[in-house]
Design a protein around this motif. Structure first.
Motif, mmCIF file in Angstrom:
data_model
loop_
_atom_site.group_PDB
_atom_site.id
_atom_site.type_symbol
_atom_site.label_atom_id
_atom_site.label_comp_id
_atom_site.label_asym_id
_atom_site.label_seq_id
_atom_site.Cartn_x
_atom_site.Cartn_y
_atom_site.Cartn_z
ATOM 1 N N PRO A 1 -21.523 -42.951 -77.326
ATOM 2 C CA PRO A 1 -22.156 -44.266 -77.149
ATOM 3 C C PRO A 1 -23.256 -44.503 -78.179
ATOM 4 O O PRO A 1 -23.739 -43.571 -78.810
ATOM 5 C CB PRO A 1 -22.734 -44.176 -75.740
ATOM 6 N N LEU A 2 -23.635 -45.771 -78.308
ATOM 7 C CA LEU A 2 -24.732 -46.119 -79.192
ATOM 8 C C LEU A 2 -26.053 -45.614 -78.615
ATOM 9 O O LEU A 2 -26.230 -45.579 -77.388
ATOM 10 C CB LEU A 2 -24.803 -47.637 -79.376
ATOM 11 N N PRO A 3 -26.989 -45.211 -79.466
ATOM 12 C CA PRO A 3 -28.304 -44.794 -78.966
ATOM 13 C C PRO A 3 -28.979 -45.910 -78.177
ATOM 14 O O PRO A 3 -28.732 -47.097 -78.402
ATOM 15 C CB PRO A 3 -29.076 -44.469 -80.246
ATOM 16 N N ASP A 4 -29.870 -45.516 -77.290
ATOM 17 C CA ASP A 4 -30.560 -46.501 -76.445
ATOM 18 C C ASP A 4 -31.343 -47.510 -77.269
ATOM 19 O O ASP A 4 -31.417 -48.697 -76.913
ATOM 20 C CB ASP A 4 -31.511 -45.780 -75.480
ATOM 21 N N TYR A 5 -31.933 -47.054 -78.393
ATOM 22 C CA TYR A 5 -32.756 -47.992 -79.166
ATOM 23 C C TYR A 5 -31.909 -49.098 -79.788
ATOM 24 O O TYR A 5 -32.411 -50.197 -80.040
ATOM 25 C CB TYR A 5 -33.579 -47.254 -80.215
ATOM 26 N N VAL A 6 -30.626 -48.834 -80.051
ATOM 27 C CA VAL A 6 -29.749 -49.882 -80.569
ATOM 28 C C VAL A 6 -29.476 -50.927 -79.485
ATOM 29 O O VAL A 6 -29.538 -52.135 -79.733
ATOM 30 C CB VAL A 6 -28.432 -49.285 -81.096
ATOM 31 N N MET A 7 -29.184 -50.459 -78.279
ATOM 32 C CA MET A 7 -28.960 -51.391 -77.178
ATOM 33 C C MET A 7 -30.232 -52.183 -76.870
ATOM 34 O O MET A 7 -30.167 -53.376 -76.547
ATOM 35 C CB MET A 7 -28.492 -50.637 -75.932
ATOM 36 N N ASP B 1 -15.078 -54.493 -87.732
ATOM 37 C CA ASP B 1 -14.122 -55.445 -87.151
ATOM 38 C C ASP B 1 -14.240 -55.517 -85.636
ATOM 39 O O ASP B 1 -13.312 -55.906 -84.945
ATOM 40 C CB ASP B 1 -12.693 -55.056 -87.542
ATOM 41 N N GLU B 2 -15.425 -55.188 -85.109
ATOM 42 C CA GLU B 2 -15.606 -55.113 -83.657
ATOM 43 C C GLU B 2 -16.840 -55.893 -83.208
ATOM 44 O O GLU B 2 -17.908 -55.813 -83.827
ATOM 45 C CB GLU B 2 -15.742 -53.643 -83.237
ATOM 46 N N ILE B 3 -16.689 -56.667 -82.150
ATOM 47 C CA ILE B 3 -17.839 -57.273 -81.485
ATOM 48 C C ILE B 3 -18.502 -56.191 -80.640
ATOM 49 O O ILE B 3 -17.900 -55.661 -79.704
ATOM 50 C CB ILE B 3 -17.423 -58.457 -80.594
ATOM 51 N N VAL B 4 -19.743 -55.840 -80.974
ATOM 52 C CA VAL B 4 -20.424 -54.765 -80.244
ATOM 53 C C VAL B 4 -21.392 -55.311 -79.211
ATOM 54 O O VAL B 4 -21.879 -54.550 -78.362
ATOM 55 C CB VAL B 4 -21.163 -53.825 -81.217
ATOM 56 N N TYR B 5 -21.685 -56.621 -79.267
ATOM 57 C CA TYR B 5 -22.603 -57.197 -78.280
ATOM 58 C C TYR B 5 -22.346 -58.691 -78.187
ATOM 59 O O TYR B 5 -22.179 -59.367 -79.205
ATOM 60 C CB TYR B 5 -24.056 -56.945 -78.682
ATOM 61 N N GLU B 6 -22.295 -59.190 -76.951
ATOM 62 C CA GLU B 6 -22.104 -60.612 -76.708
ATOM 63 C C GLU B 6 -23.374 -61.214 -76.124
ATOM 64 O O GLU B 6 -24.039 -60.595 -75.290
ATOM 65 C CB GLU B 6 -20.937 -60.833 -75.737
ATOM 66 N N ILE B 7 -23.702 -62.412 -76.564
ATOM 67 C CA ILE B 7 -24.890 -63.128 -76.089
ATOM 68 C C ILE B 7 -24.413 -64.394 -75.382
ATOM 69 O O ILE B 7 -23.813 -65.267 -75.999
ATOM 70 C CB ILE B 7 -25.817 -63.497 -77.258
ATOM 71 N N SER B 8 -24.645 -64.486 -74.092
ATOM 72 C CA SER B 8 -24.221 -65.643 -73.308
ATOM 73 C C SER B 8 -25.425 -66.192 -72.552
ATOM 74 O O SER B 8 -26.043 -65.481 -71.749
ATOM 75 C CB SER B 8 -23.112 -65.249 -72.327
ATOM 76 N N ILE B 9 -25.766 -67.451 -72.836
ATOM 77 C CA ILE B 9 -26.940 -68.081 -72.224
ATOM 78 C C ILE B 9 -26.524 -69.449 -71.686
ATOM 79 O O ILE B 9 -25.850 -70.226 -72.370
ATOM 80 C CB ILE B 9 -28.073 -68.239 -73.256
#
Length: 528
Positions: free
Chosen positions: A51-57, A89-97
């Motif tokens: 997984p990605l490190p916590d600081y990236v999330m 080529d990957e969406i690693v985070y989605e922002i929905s507001i």
């Protein structure tokens, strides 16, 4: 400012300056900057750890919080925002507001498949089309006059005797053509509730433009022109025997599976759309949004989704590894992302067709767009394989989100990639190539070839920073790529001027490993 600087310069005596520095040892003086200090650390964008490190999330969450905070200050605050952070080529985070439909209290939030109109982000499509047609041979050169392909087109050019013959596709796609901002067929919006269509053909346009003037000499400075992109989309139509819209579907959307990108708002499209609002927050009716812009459609008449825009951006991100996409060659994408014009602030620039800026030594290529009820922005940094997209259901500036977003993401990903071990393509027996080598013609310098478990490097013994990473290409041959005292990018480096001449040169070892030939530096023999 200029007067102040000049006055301060006058205070310095040139002889004092010379005397202050002439006896100093360059490498020991703290106030002097050598070239290695000027070379920024650009770590290679390796495959992300899982997984990605916590600081990236945490950084991703910070981006969402910043966007939420900024949007709350806009007038009106956008009721719907959707975005993405892309790596490779990957969406690693989605922002929905917000929610998809402001008129429906039970409306769900937007998703990456919610449709938004994207305004001038549409300009990426005639730009891609232009470069495709150049690569496929319709355009002999993007520096030919546009009249070579549309001899009926003319416009008054008070800056040159060549008239329209001075205007080129390359200048048009980089907003440097000097053409007027708007296409002359636009409806008078002052006398109508909503702007209408521009339902004319090229013949009508050409009859009008012969009475118009360019506003700047070509290549003087950027001057935003929807008209230029309308022409880029329409001029090829007689040659390709299809409309711009048909071409975009067949040669851009379909190959990339951008299934929710297009121009005509059908019942199916409308059911997937976020509901756009006007400048006081009232929802636009469908009738006000259905127009594609007619002749001017190539400049801003399309709709899309975050999923589709992320797919589009990923094509440009992957060009960093010189990988061709399904729509463009890697070298063509790199050409489109190169600088066409740098503004006087030396921070903002125009590419083909991107509105770009520099931050923290990275060049960020963006394209933004606004239209009735919507705005959008897409950005990429291929050197980090990092992209960002955002769309919103309000005609307020989406570009404003890009700078704070990258203020967060760039240092985060620089840290993330820097923590990964430097790796290069290795031969099956890397230790066989290591050792000390001297130039066969004599001399004091020794080249040291070493292996640290991840990469083979070569450097001048005792001189830090004068070195390269060796990438194995087969048959005892390597390619010298980048300095070994930094996290190598393996795709260009920031060596000093002398050493950069050796970039990408071949290092060819003998079968017995006793010597190697440096194709730009002679033969070096192994010594004990």
């Amino acid at each position: 400012f200029e007067k102040k600087v000049f006055t301060e310069m006058q205070r310095e005596n040139i002889n004092e300056i010379i005397n202050k520095y002439k006896d100093m040892h360059f490498e020991n003086h703290p106030k002097l900057i050598n070239e290695s200090s000027l070379c920024p650390d650009h770590p290679y964008p390796y495959k992300l750890p899982n997984p990605l490190p916590d600081y990236v999330m945490d950084a991703f969450e910070a981006v969402k919080n910043v966007i939420t905070d900024i949007s709350s200050t806009l007038m009106p605050p956008p009721p719907t925002i959707m975005g993405s952070i892309i790596v490779g080529d990957e969406i690693v985070y989605e922002i929905s507001i917000g929610k998809k439909n402001i008129s429906d209290p039970n409306s769900p939030p937007p998703t990456i498949d919610t449709i938004f109109k994207i305004g001038s982000v549409t300009k990426t499509f005639p730009s891609i089309m232009t470069y495709q047609l150049r690569d496929n041979g319709m355009y002999d050169s993007l520096d030919d006059p546009i009249t070579k392909y549309a001899p009926e087109f003319s416009i008054i050019n008070q800056f040159t005797k060549n008239g329209a013959n001075s205007i080129t596709p390359r200048a048009m796609v980089s907003q440097l053509s000097g053409l007027p901002r708007q296409t002359p067929c636009e409806t008078d919006c002052l006398n109508k509730t909503y702007c209408g269509q521009c339902e004319v053909n090229s013949e009508w346009i050409y009859n009008v433009t012969k009475h118009l003037n360019v506003i700047l000499p070509q290549y003087t400075r950027p001057s935003y022109s929807n008209f230029a992109f309308a022409l880029l989309g329409r001029i090829p139509e007689p040659y390709i025997n299809q409309t711009f819209e048909e071409y975009a579907h067949e040669n851009i959307f379909k190959p990339l599976s951008m299934d929710n990108t297009g121009f005509e708002i059908t019942d199916e499209v409308w059911s997937k759309m976020a509901q756009g609002v006007d400048f006081i927050g009232n929802p636009y009716p469908r009738s006000a949004l259905e127009g594609t812009g007619g002749y001017e459609s190539p400049a801003g008449g399309s709709f899309s989704t975050i999923r589709d825009l992320s797919t589009l951006i990923s094509q440009f991100l992957m060009s960093h590894d010189m990988k061709d996409s399904k729509i463009l060659k890697a070298e063509t994408m790199k050409e489109m992302m190169s600088v066409a014009y740098t503004d006087w602030d030396m921070q903002t620039a125009i590419s083909y067709p991107f509105e770009s800026f520099y931050y923290d030594s990275y060049f960020i290529r963006c394209k933004a767009g606004n239209t009735n009820g919507y705005s959008a922005c897409i950005c990429s940094i291929p050197e980090l394989k990092l992209g960002f997209t955002i769309v919103q259901a309000s005609d307020v500036d989406a570009f404003s989100f890009s700078v704070p977003t990258f203020e967060i993401l760039i240092p985060t990903f620089r840290k993330l990639y820097s923590e990964q071990p430097v790796k290069s393509i290795l031969p099956p027996n890397p230790n066989s190539f290591t050792g000390n080598f001297k130039y066969q013609g004599g001399g004091l310098l020794t080249i040291v070839v070493s292996f640290d478990g991840n990469a083979i490097t070569m450097e001048l013994k005792g001189i830090k920073g004068y070195g390269s990473t060796l990438v194995y290409i087969g048959d005892n041959k390597f390619q010298a790529i980048a300095p070994n005292d930094s996290k190598s990018r393996f795709a260009g480096s920031c060596q000093n001027t002398e050493l950069s001449a050796f970039e990408y040169e071949i290092v060819n070892f003998s079968k017995d490993y006793k010597y190697f030939h440096y194709s730009n530096g002679g033969v070096y023999v192994r010594v004990e």
